[in-house]
Design a protein around this motif. Structure first.
Motif, PDB file in Angstrom:
ATOM      1  N   ALA A 230      38.527  43.256  53.083  1.00 30.20           N
ATOM      2  CA  ALA A 230      39.260  42.799  51.984  1.00 30.20           C
ATOM      3  C   ALA A 230      39.094  41.370  51.693  1.00 30.20           C
ATOM      4  N   MET A 231      39.112  40.455  52.823  1.00 27.47           N
ATOM      5  CA  MET A 231      39.009  38.980  52.688  1.00 27.47           C
ATOM      6  C   MET A 231      37.457  38.535  52.100  1.00 27.47           C
ATOM      7  N   ALA A 232      36.346  39.260  52.683  1.00 25.89           N
ATOM      8  CA  ALA A 232      35.386  38.480  52.408  1.00 25.89           C
ATOM      9  C   ALA A 232      34.822  38.642  51.047  1.00 25.89           C
ATOM     10  N   GLY A 233      34.125  37.589  50.541  1.00 28.64           N
ATOM     11  CA  GLY A 233      33.684  37.730  49.070  1.00 28.64           C
ATOM     12  C   GLY A 233      33.370  36.072  48.583  1.00 28.64           C
ATOM     13  N   SER A 234      32.629  36.138  47.373  1.00 30.66           N
ATOM     14  CA  SER A 234      32.456  34.653  46.814  1.00 30.66           C
ATOM     15  C   SER A 234      33.676  34.367  45.873  1.00 30.66           C
ATOM     16  N   ASP A 235      33.582  32.898  45.812  1.00 30.76           N
ATOM     17  CA  ASP A 235      34.557  32.149  45.010  1.00 30.76           C
ATOM     18  C   ASP A 235      34.058  31.098  44.379  1.00 30.76           C
ATOM     19  N   GLN A 236      33.991  31.037  43.098  1.00 29.97           N
ATOM     20  CA  GLN A 236      33.643  30.178  42.194  1.00 29.97           C
ATOM     21  C   GLN A 236      33.907  28.747  42.535  1.00 29.97           C
ATOM     22  N   ALA A 237      35.206  28.871  42.961  1.00 29.93           N
ATOM     23  CA  ALA A 237      35.854  27.454  43.215  1.00 29.93           C
ATOM     24  C   ALA A 237      35.436  26.819  44.703  1.00 29.93           C
ATOM     25  N   ASP A 238      34.781  27.665  45.531  1.00 31.36           N
ATOM     26  CA  ASP A 238      34.386  27.103  46.723  1.00 31.36           C
ATOM     27  C   ASP A 238      32.977  27.526  47.021  1.00 31.36           C
ATOM     28  N   PRO A 239      32.146  26.234  46.853  1.00 29.49           N
ATOM     29  CA  PRO A 239      30.609  26.613  46.914  1.00 29.49           C
ATOM     30  C   PRO A 239      30.016  27.254  48.236  1.00 29.49           C
ATOM     31  N   ALA A 240      30.701  27.161  49.238  1.00 24.91           N
ATOM     32  CA  ALA A 240      30.235  27.621  50.620  1.00 24.91           C
ATOM     33  C   ALA A 240      30.338  28.939  50.538  1.00 24.91           C
ATOM     34  N   THR A 241      30.940  29.523  49.493  1.00 25.63           N
ATOM     35  CA  THR A 241      30.895  31.119  49.397  1.00 25.63           C
ATOM     36  C   THR A 241      29.914  31.813  48.425  1.00 25.63           C
ATOM     37  N   VAL A 242      28.825  30.966  48.113  1.00 28.88           N
ATOM     38  CA  VAL A 242      27.951  31.450  46.875  1.00 28.88           C
ATOM     39  C   VAL A 242      27.214  32.651  47.221  1.00 28.88           C
ATOM     40  N   GLU A 243      26.857  32.862  48.822  1.00 34.01           N
ATOM     41  CA  GLU A 243      26.384  33.714  49.230  1.00 34.01           C
ATOM     42  C   GLU A 243      27.205  35.290  49.578  1.00 34.01           C
ATOM     43  N   ALA A 244      28.483  34.996  49.741  1.00 30.48           N
ATOM     44  CA  ALA A 244      29.394  35.895  50.277  1.00 30.48           C
ATOM     45  C   ALA A 244      29.421  37.332  49.749  1.00 30.48           C
ATOM     46  N   ASP A 245      29.222  37.386  48.506  1.00 25.86           N
ATOM     47  CA  ASP A 245      29.275  38.776  47.880  1.00 25.86           C
ATOM     48  C   ASP A 245      27.869  39.507  48.283  1.00 25.86           C
ATOM     49  N   ALA A 246      26.817  38.725  48.627  1.00 28.31           N
ATOM     50  CA  ALA A 246      25.540  39.438  48.795  1.00 28.31           C
ATOM     51  C   ALA A 246      25.444  39.701  50.362  1.00 28.31           C
ATOM     52  N   ARG A 247      26.240  38.953  50.992  1.00 30.69           N
ATOM     53  CA  ARG A 247      26.121  39.204  52.477  1.00 30.69           C
ATOM     54  C   ARG A 247      27.354  39.834  53.112  1.00 30.69           C
ATOM     55  N   ALA A 248      28.387  40.107  52.322  1.00 29.71           N
ATOM     56  CA  ALA A 248      29.471  41.076  52.930  1.00 29.71           C
ATOM     57  C   ALA A 248      29.042  42.358  52.918  1.00 29.71           C
ATOM     58  N   VAL A 249      29.634  43.098  53.956  1.00 23.98           N
ATOM     59  CA  VAL A 249      29.259  44.461  53.945  1.00 23.98           C
ATOM     60  C   VAL A 249      30.622  45.342  54.183  1.00 23.98           C
ATOM     61  N   ASP A 250      30.345  46.706  54.386  1.00 28.74           N
ATOM     62  CA  ASP A 250      31.654  47.393  55.028  1.00 28.74           C
ATOM     63  C   ASP A 250      31.559  47.320  56.686  1.00 28.74           C
ATOM     64  N   TYR A 251      32.555  46.298  56.877  1.00 24.69           N
ATOM     65  CA  TYR A 251      32.600  46.174  58.616  1.00 24.69           C
ATOM     66  C   TYR A 251      33.089  47.285  59.115  1.00 24.69           C
ATOM     67  N   VAL A 252      34.058  48.089  58.845  1.00 26.98           N
ATOM     68  CA  VAL A 252      34.384  49.110  59.311  1.00 26.98           C
ATOM     69  C   VAL A 252      33.375  50.315  59.429  1.00 26.98           C
ATOM     70  N   ALA A 253      32.560  50.422  58.647  1.00 23.95           N
ATOM     71  CA  ALA A 253      31.640  51.417  58.791  1.00 23.95           C
ATOM     72  C   ALA A 253      30.627  51.269  59.787  1.00 23.95           C
TER      73      ALA A 253
END
Length: 505
Positions: A230-253
């Motif tokens: 739920a928590m992982a993902g990019s946020d335009q207001a936080d430059p550190a998260t620019v890669e988050a959408d691409a890096r996030a996966v299904d951690y439960v799977a």
């Protein structure tokens, strides 16, 4: 707090309608808070009308997300729309922004119920040299539910203690260096510090743009993985998260009971040898890893790591001043401070409460820094990052041809001490390396020393969050080391210990 909990529970009991899962979960959490928070002091504030919100959630015809109806407590340096965000300081008691941090909005979208705020080490333990973990001017002292006279560690003290005491199954903490994994280990729960940049830091009271992140604190690894989804993902207001959408996966799977089979694991031997009972528990944990098919290779930390810590401190001082000034400038008019300098003056004006136990030497040192263009700051950041990452964790993993590093997380809980503050007898595990490098760090319960919990750390390289969670899950399923907190008064009063301390007649 007690009156509010009772009112909420009575309101629930008065309802004639059938109780749905969200309402039932919230009512159970409120009842547990009512029963034990007076001893533990983990919960600072409850969301107003939270039972009505849960009841309305149950009655709406809506898709039920993976966190549906799960009560989640949030560390009080993370903004939620219903409550002030105080960082434990009297200076921020009226910091009602009316907005959710993006990470909180994501939790709500997944169905979580934001139950309230947890107490913490004031200003996330970045104010004074002899601070006491878990103490804040606004909330007082959080206590360890395994022994109430011992530290809950910090700075996510209330989040760790609340989960350990059974108030909730999940809470959110934040970490700059150890503030998720230390209280998780010492309170005997799971704590996960994700790769920096995987979770947004927007609307979180800052310390360090280089090292800050939020992370889940839970009773088991699977719940932590669900929260991370739920928590992982990019946020335009936080430059550190620019890669988050691409890096996030299904951690439960990725969670499998046999995840350890064939995994090469580096064992940080330089984090042992300082307390024999801890070493015994650690060796038992290593035996579990071997039995599950892991290949263990001993490694030692590189020499000369003092320079890493010295450089890190310079980085944190500079980034704290810059980040806090920017944050305070955005707070509502009711907040009486707009800069770090004004916060220092506020503490001096309210010294009886704010400075009665320890000072604000760290604040003063941060105020003296020269900005993020200062060559000394830039050199310190490059040095600390290199020593922790490429020449630290990466080098140790490469030497062992391993995918993760394991070590004891931290010592058993030490005594709360109003005279000398935090004086942990623990020795260096992997916490500083992972924090400075921005790498994922998971701690999972591995056993106890005289009833005090110990955590086993799993540390991977940048963005390898899913594998770290998977390997920790494999260990958790095999070891089954989690134990409920007994809320005993002290170790020394334990029936197995007290007679040995009594005078010999």
């Amino acid at each position: 707090m007690r009156a509010l909990v009772l009112a909420l529970l009575l309101a629930s009991a008065a309802q004639a309608q059938p109780v749905g899962p969200a309402e039932a979960n919230v009512a159970a959490a409120l009842a547990r808070i009512e029963a034990v928070n007076g001893e533990v002091n983990a919960v600072l504030a409850l969301t107003p009308d939270i039972l009505a919100e849960a009841r309305a959630m149950d009655r709406r015809r809506m898709a039920r997300g993976p966190l549906y109806g799960l009560p989640v407590l949030v560390k009080d340096n993370i903004e939620t729309r219903e409550l002030p965000t105080t960082a434990g300081s009297l200076a921020l008691k009226d910091n009602r922004t009316g907005r959710d941090a993006p990470l909180v909005a994501r939790l709500r979208a997944a169905g979580a119920v934001i139950l309230g705020k947890t107490n913490l080490s004031e200003w996330a333990n970045f104010r004074g040299d002899t601070s006491i973990s878990g103490w804040s001017g606004l909330g007082g002292q959080v206590r360890n539910p395994h022994a109430l006279d011992r530290t809950p560690c910090g700075s996510s003290s209330g989040s760790g203690a609340a989960v350990a005491a059974g108030m909730v199954t999940a809470a959110i903490g934040t970490e700059t260096d150890g503030s998720v994994v230390c209280p998780a280990s010492i309170n005997g729960i799971v704590g996960f510090k994700p790769s920096v940049g995987l979770v947004s830091r927007t609307h979180v009271v800052p310390i360090s743009a280089s090292q800050d992140t939020a992370g889940p604190m839970t009773r088991d690894v699977r719940t932590a993985a669900i929260l991370m989804n739920a928590m992982a993902g990019s946020d335009q207001a936080d430059p550190a998260t620019v890669e988050a959408d691409a890096r996030a996966v299904d951690y439960v799977a990725g969670l499998r009971a046999d995840a350890l089979k064939g995994a090469r694991i580096a064992v940080l031997r330089s984090a042992t040898g300082w307390l024999a009972p801890v070493d015994l528990v650690f060796e038992e944990a290593l035996a579990v890893l071997r039995a599950q098919g892991a290949v263990l290779v001993d490694v030692e930390a590189p020499e000369g790591r003092a320079a890493m810590g010295e450089a890190e401190y310079k980085v944190l001082l500079s980034e704290f001043k810059a980040g806090l000034n920017a944050y305070l400038a955005s707070t509502p008019a009711a907040v009486p401070v707009r800069t770090l300098a004004e916060a220092i003056a506020f503490n001096e004006a309210n010294a009886a409460r704010e400075l009665g136990l320890f000072g604000q030497e760290t604040f003063i040192a941060a105020e003296a820094t020269k900005g993020l263009d200062d060559p000394e700051y830039l050199e310190a950041r490059a040095t600390s990052l290199w020593l922790a990452g490429a020449d630290g964790i990466d080098a140790m993993l490469k030497a062992a041809d391993a995918v993760v590093l394991v070590a004891p997380t931290v010592s058993p809980a030490w005594m709360i001490d109003a005279v000398i503050g935090d004086q942990s007898p623990g020795r260096g595990g992997p916490t500083g390396y992972a924090a400075i490098a921005g790498y994922p760090h998971l701690t999972v319960p591995m056993g106890r020393v005289k009833g005090l919990p110990l955590g086993l750390s799993f540390v991977g390289t940048k963005w390898d969050d899913a594998r770290v969670l998977a390997l920790g899950y494999g260990y958790e399923q095999a070891s089954k080391a989690f134990v409920d907190a007994p809320l005993r008064a002290s170790v020394e009063g334990d029936p197995a210990v007290a007679p040995l301390l009594a005078p010999v007649r």
